[in-house]
Design a protein around this motif. Structure first.
Motif, PDB file in Angstrom:
ATOM      1  N   GLU A  48       0.633  -1.017  -0.290  1.00 54.74           N
ATOM      2  CA  GLU A  48      -0.347  -0.227  -0.205  1.00 54.74           C
ATOM      3  C   GLU A  48       0.736   1.179   0.165  1.00 54.74           C
ATOM      4  N   HIS A  49       1.913   1.479   0.952  1.00 54.35           N
ATOM      5  CA  HIS A  49       2.402   2.214   1.240  1.00 54.35           C
ATOM      6  C   HIS A  49       3.706   2.456  -0.040  1.00 54.35           C
ATOM      7  N   LYS A  50       3.984   1.046  -1.230  1.00 54.67           N
ATOM      8  CA  LYS A  50       4.392   1.347  -2.838  1.00 54.67           C
ATOM      9  C   LYS A  50       3.462   2.331  -3.009  1.00 54.67           C
ATOM     10  N   ALA A  51       2.453   1.910  -3.851  1.00 53.34           N
ATOM     11  CA  ALA A  51       1.340   2.061  -4.445  1.00 53.34           C
ATOM     12  C   ALA A  51       1.083   3.919  -4.028  1.00 53.34           C
ATOM     13  N   MET A  52       1.082   4.149  -2.754  1.00 51.76           N
ATOM     14  CA  MET A  52       0.836   5.509  -2.485  1.00 51.76           C
ATOM     15  C   MET A  52       1.979   6.819  -3.189  1.00 51.76           C
ATOM     16  N   LEU A  53       3.570   6.214  -3.178  1.00 53.72           N
ATOM     17  CA  LEU A  53       4.444   6.500  -3.340  1.00 53.72           C
ATOM     18  C   LEU A  53       4.724   6.781  -5.060  1.00 53.72           C
ATOM     19  N   SER A  54       3.873   5.575  -5.385  1.00 49.44           N
ATOM     20  CA  SER A  54       4.000   5.867  -7.356  1.00 49.44           C
ATOM     21  C   SER A  54       3.008   6.781  -7.762  1.00 49.44           C
ATOM     22  N   THR A  73       5.442  20.493  -5.900  1.00 50.14           N
ATOM     23  CA  THR A  73       5.381  21.265  -6.393  1.00 50.14           C
ATOM     24  C   THR A  73       5.937  21.325  -8.124  1.00 50.14           C
ATOM     25  N   LYS A  74       6.546  19.398  -7.457  1.00 53.65           N
ATOM     26  CA  LYS A  74       7.426  19.453  -9.281  1.00 53.65           C
ATOM     27  C   LYS A  74       7.662  17.591  -8.525  1.00 53.65           C
ATOM     28  N   VAL A  75       7.525  16.868 -10.292  1.00 59.50           N
ATOM     29  CA  VAL A  75       7.207  15.686  -9.474  1.00 59.50           C
ATOM     30  C   VAL A  75       8.600  14.973 -10.229  1.00 59.50           C
ATOM     31  N   GLY A  76      10.191  14.100 -10.460  1.00 62.20           N
ATOM     32  CA  GLY A  76      10.331  14.272 -11.427  1.00 62.20           C
ATOM     33  C   GLY A  76      10.383  12.857 -12.118  1.00 62.20           C
ATOM     34  N   THR A  77      11.087  12.310 -12.575  1.00 61.32           N
ATOM     35  CA  THR A  77      11.250  10.967 -13.593  1.00 61.32           C
ATOM     36  C   THR A  77      11.571   9.905 -12.504  1.00 61.32           C
ATOM     37  N   ASP A  78      12.238  10.790 -11.779  1.00 61.08           N
ATOM     38  CA  ASP A  78      13.534   9.433 -11.041  1.00 61.08           C
ATOM     39  C   ASP A  78      12.416   9.568  -9.918  1.00 61.08           C
ATOM     40  N   ASP A  79      13.199   9.051  -9.051  1.00 54.45           N
ATOM     41  CA  ASP A  79      12.471   9.458  -7.607  1.00 54.45           C
ATOM     42  C   ASP A  79      13.134  10.097  -6.779  1.00 54.45           C
ATOM     43  N   GLU A  80      12.835  11.096  -7.580  1.00 54.52           N
ATOM     44  CA  GLU A  80      12.907  13.089  -6.695  1.00 54.52           C
ATOM     45  C   GLU A  80      11.574  13.673  -6.694  1.00 54.52           C
ATOM     46  N   LEU A  94      13.570  12.708  -1.881  1.00 55.88           N
ATOM     47  CA  LEU A  94      13.103  11.437  -2.273  1.00 55.88           C
ATOM     48  C   LEU A  94      12.093  10.685  -2.576  1.00 55.88           C
ATOM     49  N   ARG A  95      11.352  10.105  -2.638  1.00 56.25           N
ATOM     50  CA  ARG A  95       9.807  10.067  -2.834  1.00 56.25           C
ATOM     51  C   ARG A  95      10.100   8.812  -1.434  1.00 56.25           C
ATOM     52  N   SER A  96      10.856   7.781  -1.433  1.00 59.21           N
ATOM     53  CA  SER A  96      10.567   7.135  -0.680  1.00 59.21           C
ATOM     54  C   SER A  96      10.711   7.825   0.901  1.00 59.21           C
ATOM     55  N   THR A  97      11.251   8.721   0.746  1.00 62.27           N
ATOM     56  CA  THR A  97      10.924   9.159   2.046  1.00 62.27           C
ATOM     57  C   THR A  97       9.516  10.215   2.817  1.00 62.27           C
ATOM     58  N   VAL A  98       8.603   9.814   1.410  1.00 58.81           N
ATOM     59  CA  VAL A  98       7.362  10.656   2.250  1.00 58.81           C
ATOM     60  C   VAL A  98       6.809   9.263   2.928  1.00 58.81           C
ATOM     61  N   ASN A  99       6.233   9.782   4.371  1.00 60.11           N
ATOM     62  CA  ASN A  99       5.353   8.675   5.320  1.00 60.11           C
ATOM     63  C   ASN A  99       4.030   9.096   4.894  1.00 60.11           C
ATOM     64  N   ILE A 100       3.017   9.673   4.502  1.00 62.20           N
ATOM     65  CA  ILE A 100       2.327  10.084   4.863  1.00 62.20           C
ATOM     66  C   ILE A 100       2.262  11.672   3.355  1.00 62.20           C
ATOM     67  N   VAL A 101       0.274  11.001   2.574  1.00 60.07           N
ATOM     68  CA  VAL A 101      -0.464  11.806   1.810  1.00 60.07           C
ATOM     69  C   VAL A 101      -1.149  12.270   2.879  1.00 60.07           C
ATOM     70  N   LEU A 102      -0.881  14.044   3.468  1.00 62.94           N
ATOM     71  CA  LEU A 102      -2.407  13.994   3.353  1.00 62.94           C
ATOM     72  C   LEU A 102      -3.573  13.940   3.041  1.00 62.94           C
ATOM     73  N   ALA A 103      -3.521  15.376   2.466  1.00 59.35           N
ATOM     74  CA  ALA A 103      -4.332  16.073   0.938  1.00 59.35           C
ATOM     75  C   ALA A 103      -3.896  15.352  -0.606  1.00 59.35           C
ATOM     76  N   LYS A 104      -4.890  14.685  -1.317  1.00 63.45           N
ATOM     77  CA  LYS A 104      -4.758  14.716  -2.853  1.00 63.45           C
ATOM     78  C   LYS A 104      -5.345  15.611  -3.329  1.00 63.45           C
ATOM     79  N   THR A 105      -4.648  15.789  -5.102  1.00 62.95           N
ATOM     80  CA  THR A 105      -5.557  16.277  -6.228  1.00 62.95           C
ATOM     81  C   THR A 105      -6.284  15.479  -6.113  1.00 62.95           C
ATOM     82  N   GLU A 106      -6.973  16.442  -6.821  1.00 70.42           N
ATOM     83  CA  GLU A 106      -8.102  15.749  -8.032  1.00 70.42           C
ATOM     84  C   GLU A 106      -7.829  15.912  -9.047  1.00 70.42           C
ATOM     85  N   PRO A 107      -7.136  14.733 -10.495  1.00 70.57           N
ATOM     86  CA  PRO A 107      -6.977  14.717 -11.363  1.00 70.57           C
ATOM     87  C   PRO A 107      -7.360  16.603 -12.540  1.00 70.57           C
TER      88      PRO A 107
END
Length: 141
Positions: A48-54, A73-80, A94-107
């Motif tokens: 679940e955490h891996k899916a959240m990060l992606s 503000t910016k999502v890089g192509t790498d893990d940054e 790094l993307r892997s250092t994110v623990n929680i996503v508090l608020a998701k944006t709508e597409p």
């Protein structure tokens, strides 16, 4: 003499394979319990955490491993990713250092509005302004 003679005793006959299974049954049972109580839930949580990060995208409000809260503000192509932690203060992490996503944006395609508008339960949405908000105060829907 002071020492008595010791005679070797014959070993008890081994019962065969059934006796061996009874000896290993508790170990097998312990492994099964550990699998269902510890290993399997941990694997599910990691998945679940891996899916959240992606699924992190621009405009999401996140908490990093160090406890820093910011907006992506910016999502890089790498893990940054680049996170804005204060006005005009941006941090690359790094993307892997994110623990929680508090608020998701709508597409962008769903609302037809701003893609960076976060959707949080319990907060007022853009349609809940002025007259609609006042009506809710007095119990009107």
């Amino acid at each position: 003499m002071f020492v008595s003679t010791a005679y070797a005793q014959t070993a008890a006959s081994a019962g065969g394979g059934g006796d061996m299974l009874v000896q290993f049954a508790p170990l097998i049972l312990i492994f099964v319990v550990f699998y269902f109580l510890l290993i399997r839930p941990q694997q599910k949580k990691m998945k679940e955490h891996k899916a959240m990060l992606s699924a992190i995208r621009r405009g999401d409000r996140v908490v990093t491993g160090g406890g820093i809260i910011g907006i992506v503000t910016k999502v890089g192509t790498d893990d940054e990713i680049t996170v804005e932690i204060a006005e005009n203060v941006r941090v690359r992490c790094l993307r892997s250092t994110v623990n929680i996503v508090l608020a998701k944006t709508e597409p962008a395609g769903k609302s037809g509005g701003d893609a960076a508008t976060p959707v949080v339960e319990g907060e007022a949405k853009p349609a809940d302004t002025a007259a609609g908000g006042i009506g809710k105060l007095f119990g009107r829907k």
